[in-house]
Design an enzyme around this catalytic site. Structure first.
Site, PDB file in Angstrom:
ATOM      1  CG  HIS A   8      -2.101  -0.896   1.098  1.00  0.00           C
ATOM      2  ND1 HIS A   8      -2.031  -2.238   1.439  1.00  0.00           N
ATOM      3  CD2 HIS A   8      -3.370  -0.692   0.664  1.00  0.00           C
ATOM      4  CE1 HIS A   8      -3.206  -2.802   1.220  1.00  0.00           C
ATOM      5  NE2 HIS A   8      -4.028  -1.893   0.748  1.00  0.00           N
ATOM      6  CE  LYS A  16      -3.888  -0.577   4.693  1.00  0.00           C
ATOM      7  NZ  LYS A  16      -5.241  -0.008   4.838  1.00  0.00           N
TER       8      LYS A  16
END
Length: 272
Positions: free
Chosen positions: A160, A164
């Site tokens: 990600h 995040k």
């Protein structure tokens, strides 16, 4: 009210100014089966929700007060893509007012889920909490769970963007849970292996590892790697745009109307 109703399903969007929230607003405005009832965001108050989302003017102004918005707009469903610190309060408020939550926020604890299940059952309402609304990601998880029956040596690598907040991702945790249901628990790797740098082998779940990569330029990907004598199997899913989650959100919004209690994940909705 059921999914067979002729009138559009009225949707309130919490976190309407966020990246996922804006996509949900566009979904509510573009799908003839839906109607945008309210948009809530603490930092975008007064702005037209449609214009904020990059769509046509909706006539719905963003408001900061969730409870007042739900009382005045009387939506059927609240779609919430906020943060764990806010989502529980939002869900309690929605259930109290007879509105069914569909939650895409990750990071909720089992105690949180148990509480939401209890509250929604007491009210006779459905609630959906899903770590991932992507149809492709759901298929990836189902395929991985099936493969674990035959290839129990497995590791998960999820990727990600650098901003995040939670690690590992909710999708990787749900994948691990589904794998564990089909895999005998045992500790992988050499029994005497030693991490020269702490954390090098990733997080341990039920005897196998989850690795979290966080880098700018990445959106959302996950690989599930299986190893066996003389062979490997890789099951990978890549997301490139938040619009890819909206078909799953639409499924959850329609199906939550016919549920009582909490449904975790949307995979059941894809098979019945």
């Amino acid at each position: 009210m059921t999914k067979t109703t002729e009138r559009p399903i009225r949707i309130a969007v919490s976190g309407a100014g966020g990246k996922m929230g804006r996509e949900v607003v566009k979904l509510a405005l573009s799908d003839p089966g839906f109607e945008l009832a309210a948009a809530i965001d603490h930092s975008r108050s007064g702005i037209d929700a449609g214009l904020l989302a990059g769509a046509e003017e909706s006539g719905i102004a963003v408001t900061q007060d969730l409870e007042l918005a739900l009382v005045e707009a009387r939506p059927d469903v609240l779609v919430d893509f906020t943060v764990p610190e806010a989502v529980m309060t939002n869900a309690r408020t929605a259930i109290k007012l007879g509105v069914r939550p569909v939650i895409g926020t990750t990071g909720l604890s089992q105690d949180n889920l148990d509480e939401l299940d209890k509250l929604s059952r007491e009210k006779g309402l459905g609630i959906v909490v899903a770590p991932n609304f992507s149809i492709g990601a759901i298929l990836m998880m189902k395929f991985a769970a099936e493969a674990a029956k035959y290839m129990p040596y497995v590791e998960i690598v999820e990727y990600h963007g650098g901003q995040k907040l939670d690690a590992p991702s909710g999708t990787s945790i749900q994948t691990a849970e589904m794998i564990a249901e089909n895999r005998r628990e045992f500790r992988q790797g050499h029994p005497n292996e030693k991490e020269v740098i702490e954390g090098s082998r990733g997080g341990l779940y039920d005897g196998f590892r989850i690795h979290s990569v966080r880098l700018p330029g990445i959106f959302a990907q996950q690989e599930v790697l299986f190893g066996g004598d003389g062979q490997t199997l890789k099951i990978r899913h890549d997301s490139y745009d938040r619009a890819g989650y909206m078909p799953g959100v639409a499924v959850a919004v329609r199906r939550v109307l016919d549920e009582t209690g909490l449904v975790y994940g949307i995979e059941r909705f894809l098979t019945t």
